[in-house]
Design an enzyme around this catalytic site. Structure first.
Site, PDB file in Angstrom:
ATOM      1  N   PHE A  41      32.495  21.388  75.217  1.00 55.54           N
ATOM      2  CA  PHE A  41      32.186  20.892  73.863  1.00 55.54           C
ATOM      3  C   PHE A  41      32.365  19.371  73.758  1.00 55.54           C
ATOM      4  N   ILE A  46      38.005  20.909  89.469  1.00 54.22           N
ATOM      5  CA  ILE A  46      38.944  19.785  89.635  1.00 54.22           C
ATOM      6  C   ILE A  46      40.068  20.130  90.608  1.00 54.22           C
ATOM      7  N   THR A  72      46.018  16.664  73.500  1.00 56.06           N
ATOM      8  CA  THR A  72      45.954  17.278  72.172  1.00 56.06           C
ATOM      9  C   THR A  72      47.195  16.988  71.337  1.00 56.06           C
ATOM     10  N   ASP A  73      47.042  17.083  70.018  1.00 60.07           N
ATOM     11  CA  ASP A  73      48.206  16.931  69.137  1.00 60.07           C
ATOM     12  C   ASP A  73      49.166  18.123  69.260  1.00 60.07           C
ATOM     13  N   GLU A  74      48.691  19.229  69.842  1.00 56.31           N
ATOM     14  CA  GLU A  74      49.525  20.444  69.882  1.00 56.31           C
ATOM     15  C   GLU A  74      50.768  20.267  70.753  1.00 56.31           C
ATOM     16  N   TYR A 119      49.057  27.264  76.113  1.00 55.53           N
ATOM     17  CA  TYR A 119      48.062  26.180  76.152  1.00 55.53           C
ATOM     18  C   TYR A 119      48.735  24.816  75.967  1.00 55.53           C
ATOM     19  N   SER A 120      49.493  24.667  74.874  1.00 55.44           N
ATOM     20  CA  SER A 120      50.049  23.331  74.601  1.00 55.44           C
ATOM     21  C   SER A 120      51.104  22.956  75.645  1.00 55.44           C
ATOM     22  N   LYS A 179      49.190  21.607  78.557  1.00 56.08           N
ATOM     23  CA  LYS A 179      48.690  20.250  78.281  1.00 56.08           C
ATOM     24  C   LYS A 179      49.851  19.246  78.319  1.00 56.08           C
ATOM     25  N   LEU A 189      37.560  28.258  65.519  1.00 59.45           N
ATOM     26  CA  LEU A 189      37.470  28.669  64.112  1.00 59.45           C
ATOM     27  C   LEU A 189      36.091  28.420  63.465  1.00 59.45           C
ATOM     28  N   VAL A 208      40.713  35.859  59.333  1.00 59.03           N
ATOM     29  CA  VAL A 208      41.636  34.765  59.012  1.00 59.03           C
ATOM     30  C   VAL A 208      43.041  35.211  59.422  1.00 59.03           C
ATOM     31  N   ARG A 257      48.345  35.064  64.811  1.00 59.06           N
ATOM     32  CA  ARG A 257      48.497  34.633  66.212  1.00 59.06           C
ATOM     33  C   ARG A 257      49.995  34.538  66.517  1.00 59.06           C
TER      34      ARG A 257
HETATM   35  P1  NAD Z   1      35.948  23.371  76.228  1.00 55.23           P
HETATM   36  O1  NAD Z   1      36.689  24.615  76.560  1.00 55.23           O
HETATM   37  O2  NAD Z   1      34.772  23.420  75.319  1.00 55.23           O
HETATM   38  O3  NAD Z   1      35.458  22.665  77.576  1.00 55.23           O
HETATM   39  C1  NAD Z   1      36.239  22.612  78.731  1.00 55.23           C
HETATM   40  C2  NAD Z   1      35.291  22.396  79.921  1.00 55.23           C
HETATM   41  O4  NAD Z   1      36.081  22.286  81.113  1.00 55.23           O
HETATM   42  C3  NAD Z   1      34.312  23.546  80.132  1.00 55.23           C
HETATM   43  O5  NAD Z   1      33.013  23.041  80.282  1.00 55.23           O
HETATM   44  C4  NAD Z   1      34.797  24.203  81.413  1.00 55.23           C
HETATM   45  O6  NAD Z   1      33.736  24.778  82.188  1.00 55.23           O
HETATM   46  C5  NAD Z   1      35.434  23.027  82.147  1.00 55.23           C
HETATM   47  N1  NAD Z   1      36.447  23.451  83.097  1.00 55.23           N
HETATM   48  C6  NAD Z   1      37.421  24.383  82.911  1.00 55.23           C
HETATM   49  N2  NAD Z   1      38.146  24.512  84.050  1.00 55.23           N
HETATM   50  C7  NAD Z   1      37.627  23.647  84.955  1.00 55.23           C
HETATM   51  C8  NAD Z   1      37.961  23.296  86.285  1.00 55.23           C
HETATM   52  N3  NAD Z   1      38.985  23.901  86.915  1.00 55.23           N
HETATM   53  N4  NAD Z   1      37.233  22.341  86.915  1.00 55.23           N
HETATM   54  C9  NAD Z   1      36.204  21.734  86.280  1.00 55.23           C
HETATM   55  N5  NAD Z   1      35.834  22.033  85.017  1.00 55.23           N
HETATM   56  C10 NAD Z   1      36.542  22.963  84.359  1.00 55.23           C
HETATM   57  O7  NAD Z   1      37.052  22.380  75.670  1.00 55.23           O
HETATM   58  P2  NAD Z   1      36.910  21.177  74.634  1.00 55.23           P
HETATM   59  O8  NAD Z   1      37.183  21.677  73.273  1.00 55.23           O
HETATM   60  O9  NAD Z   1      35.672  20.412  74.917  1.00 55.23           O
HETATM   61  O10 NAD Z   1      38.183  20.303  75.068  1.00 55.23           O
HETATM   62  C11 NAD Z   1      38.059  19.275  76.051  1.00 55.23           C
HETATM   63  C12 NAD Z   1      39.399  18.608  76.244  1.00 55.23           C
HETATM   64  O11 NAD Z   1      39.847  18.061  75.014  1.00 55.23           O
HETATM   65  C13 NAD Z   1      40.507  19.562  76.721  1.00 55.23           C
HETATM   66  O12 NAD Z   1      41.300  18.889  77.649  1.00 55.23           O
HETATM   67  C14 NAD Z   1      41.290  19.866  75.443  1.00 55.23           C
HETATM   68  O13 NAD Z   1      42.630  20.157  75.751  1.00 55.23           O
HETATM   69  C15 NAD Z   1      41.147  18.560  74.700  1.00 55.23           C
HETATM   70  N6  NAD Z   1      41.228  18.635  73.228  1.00 55.23           N
HETATM   71  C16 NAD Z   1      40.408  19.501  72.549  1.00 55.23           C
HETATM   72  C17 NAD Z   1      40.459  19.519  71.152  1.00 55.23           C
HETATM   73  C18 NAD Z   1      39.574  20.448  70.337  1.00 55.23           C
HETATM   74  O14 NAD Z   1      39.717  20.507  69.108  1.00 55.23           O
HETATM   75  N7  NAD Z   1      38.609  21.142  70.919  1.00 55.23           N
HETATM   76  C19 NAD Z   1      41.340  18.685  70.477  1.00 55.23           C
HETATM   77  C20 NAD Z   1      42.165  17.821  71.227  1.00 55.23           C
HETATM   78  C21 NAD Z   1      42.083  17.799  72.595  1.00 55.23           C
HETATM   79  O1  TDX Z   2      39.340  33.683  64.291  1.00 56.76           O
HETATM   80  C1  TDX Z   2      40.164  32.798  64.014  1.00 56.76           C
HETATM   81  N1  TDX Z   2      40.872  32.867  62.856  1.00 56.76           N
HETATM   82  C2  TDX Z   2      41.802  31.952  62.477  1.00 56.76           C
HETATM   83  O2  TDX Z   2      42.421  32.075  61.412  1.00 56.76           O
HETATM   84  C3  TDX Z   2      40.408  31.668  64.886  1.00 56.76           C
HETATM   85  C4  TDX Z   2      39.658  31.531  66.186  1.00 56.76           C
HETATM   86  C5  TDX Z   2      41.349  30.738  64.492  1.00 56.76           C
HETATM   87  N2  TDX Z   2      42.040  30.878  63.343  1.00 56.76           N
HETATM   88  C6  TDX Z   2      43.031  29.848  62.961  1.00 56.76           C
HETATM   89  C7  TDX Z   2      44.045  29.504  64.029  1.00 56.76           C
HETATM   90  C8  TDX Z   2      44.304  28.030  63.799  1.00 56.76           C
HETATM   91  O3  TDX Z   2      45.305  27.870  62.809  1.00 56.76           O
HETATM   92  O4  TDX Z   2      42.291  28.635  62.757  1.00 56.76           O
HETATM   93  C9  TDX Z   2      42.987  27.497  63.245  1.00 56.76           C
HETATM   94  C10 TDX Z   2      42.131  26.803  64.297  1.00 56.76           C
HETATM   95  O5  TDX Z   2      42.066  27.676  65.418  1.00 56.76           O
HETATM   96  P1  TDX Z   2      41.284  27.266  66.768  1.00 56.76           P
HETATM   97  O6  TDX Z   2      39.881  26.915  66.419  1.00 56.76           O
HETATM   98  O7  TDX Z   2      41.526  28.349  67.760  1.00 56.76           O
HETATM   99  O8  TDX Z   2      42.002  25.914  67.169  1.00 56.76           O
HETATM  100  P2  TDX Z   2      43.541  25.544  67.449  1.00 56.76           P
HETATM  101  O9  TDX Z   2      44.320  26.712  67.875  1.00 56.76           O
HETATM  102  O10 TDX Z   2      44.042  24.779  66.244  1.00 56.76           O
HETATM  103  O11 TDX Z   2      43.364  24.556  68.691  1.00 56.76           O
HETATM  104  C11 TDX Z   2      42.269  23.591  68.714  1.00 56.76           C
HETATM  105  O12 TDX Z   2      42.709  22.305  68.369  1.00 56.76           O
HETATM  106  C12 TDX Z   2      43.496  21.605  69.298  1.00 56.76           C
HETATM  107  C13 TDX Z   2      41.590  23.564  70.081  1.00 56.76           C
HETATM  108  O13 TDX Z   2      41.151  24.871  70.419  1.00 56.76           O
HETATM  109  C14 TDX Z   2      42.492  22.994  71.128  1.00 56.76           C
HETATM  110  O14 TDX Z   2      41.803  22.899  72.377  1.00 56.76           O
HETATM  111  C15 TDX Z   2      42.911  21.609  70.697  1.00 56.76           C
HETATM  112  O15 TDX Z   2      43.823  21.083  71.601  1.00 56.76           O
END
Ligand code: NAD
Ligand code: TDX
Length: 381
Positions: free
Chosen positions: A17, A66, A137-139, A163-164, A167, A203, A219, A308
């Protein structure tokens, strides 16, 4: 090896993403740069996220892991890479609860493999110009109470989910490679992103897809967990500012100044989709199962489910350091970013249908059944 060049980037997790949004953003921002887009193409990675980008000849896609240190070293040498932007990770908290092993393997062992390759190539017999940017991440900072101040860079790490925790471990390794070996690193810790190409397990896109199919909107808990939401392009701009102006060895928090309880997000999404159906009769024809196609409210699908485990209550980001040092400020408001996102998912049905394969369906069904005891109600045709 080819002389390392800061304008030659290796972007890991580039078909995910945020990685895919970053590649698009960076190619447009810096016409002189070249990108090697690396991704293992796990369930979360999709080549379609990078569609059309190879045509201009400035981006090369490589499928790889990686954790393959030999491949990482070869890519760095062969492409004269001078900048790594490291997104690759297992990223979904719920999956880290049902199966933590992959998070340890990719987020900790994988990040370490990349750091070792960077050290071997950039700090070997000859020192090469370089930068290793780590996306986190902030987590890692844990969970806030309602009145607590937002997370600052100096906050103690208190990760609560596998996860956190994984990270946090990777952040520490990045820091250690700077302090011990002199690797030139920067790290960003960002809040919840939303926008185009987000996999529909998170979400906002999950709720969006379920509304369009008339499926329950699960939810968790009381719906009052708070997240700080940031439009993905703003995160990408923040990373670019750090790459171009950030100080070596520093950590920058990136946020949206946009805290919302989950139930508000879901209600708003429901209302905005209802409004789009009212404006565009074509949507009822395309999505006949949606409540709005039958004159009903999308919010009727909201279903409170089992929480969760260990669910963090609140995240909030203090982004003053990035603002004062780098001039970072989100460009999108919640209203504009949210509208763009909804319109992107409505316009890109083929994309989200394409990524929702059998393994996606089985994960969504298992997760839903686990929380309600009722099988398959959330599955999407
Ligand atoms: P995502 O899950 O959409 O994408 C992760 C990508 O990494 C995927 O394309 C996957 O195929 C690839 N990947 C997984 N394992 C791999 C490996 N071993 N080698 C090579 N590629 C691999 O995640 P995202 O939401 O795009 O998050 C990207 C980064 O940003 C992550 O490090 C996540 O911790 C961080 N982050 C995400 C959010 C969020 O809200 N989504 C917020 C803060 C930080
Ligand atoms: O079906 C759902 N129902 C629900 O209530 C899902 C999938 C989530 N939730 C809640 C859980 C969280 O409080 O919504 C909030 C957001 O959930 P997610 O989208 O799973 O995100 P979160 O757990 O907050 O983590 C995300 O933000 C920080 C990303 O997935 C992480 O990769 C990033 O580091």
């Amino acid at each position: 090896m080819a002389e390392s060049n800061r304008s030659h980037l290796l972007v890991t997790g580039a078909a995910g993403f945020i990685g895919a949004n970053f590649v698009r953003h960076r190619l447009a921002l810096c016409p002189h740069e070249r990108i090697v887009a690396l991704d293992a193409l796990t369930y979360a990675g999709n080549r379609a996220n990078l569609a059309g980008l190879e045509d201009a000849g400035r981006m090369t896609f490589v499928q790889g892991d990686i954790r393959d240190g030999g491949l990482m070293e070869r890519l760095l040498r062969d492409h004269g890479i001078g900048t790594i932007v490291h997104f690759a990770a297992e990223s979904h908290v719920d999956r880290s609860i049902s199966g933590p092993d992959a998070f340890i393997d990719t987020n900790i062992v994988g990040t370490h493999s990349l750091l070792k390759a960077a050290r071997a190539v950039w700090l070997g017999a000859t020192r090469h110009a370089h930068r290793f940017h780590h996306v986190s991440t902030d987590e890692v900072y844990g969970s806030l109470g309602a009145g607590d101040p937002a997370f600052a860079e100096e906050n103690q790490y208190q990760p609560n989910s596998p996860y956190s925790a994984s990270k946090a471990a990777s952040d520490h390794l990045v820091r250690a490679y700077h302090h011990t070996f002199g690797l030139e690193v920067t790290t960003s810790n960002c809040s919840n992103n939303y926008g185009p190409y987000q996999f529909p397990e998170k979400l906002i896109p999950l709720m969006m897809v379920n509304i369009l199919h008339g499926k329950p909107l699960p939810v968790y808990g009381d719906g009052m967990n708070v997240r700080d939401w940031l439009y993905v392009e703003d995160h990408c701009r923040g990373i670019s500012l750090i790459l171009d102006r950030g100080r070596i060895g520093e950590v920058y928090n990136i946020g949206g100044n946009n805290e919302r309880p989950n139930i508000e997000i879901v209600n708003r999404l429901c209302a905005m989709i209802d409004e789009r159906f009212a404006r565009d009769p074509g949507l009822a024809k395309r999505f006949g199962g949606a409540p709005a196609a039958k004159g009903e409210k999308s919010a009727s699908l909201i279903t409170y489910v089992k929480d969760r485990p260990g669910h963090d209550r609140r995240y909030a980001i203090d982004a003053r350091k990035a603002e004062s040092e780098l001039g970072y400020r989100p460009a999108e408001t919640f209203e504009t970013g949210f509208a763009k996102t909804i319109d992107w998912y409505l316009a890109n049905e083929a994309w989200w249908r394409g990524v929702m394969d059998g393994s996606y369906r089985s994960w969504i069904e298992t997760n839903y059944a686990h929380r309600t005891g009722s099988p398959a109600a959330a599955s999407v045709a």
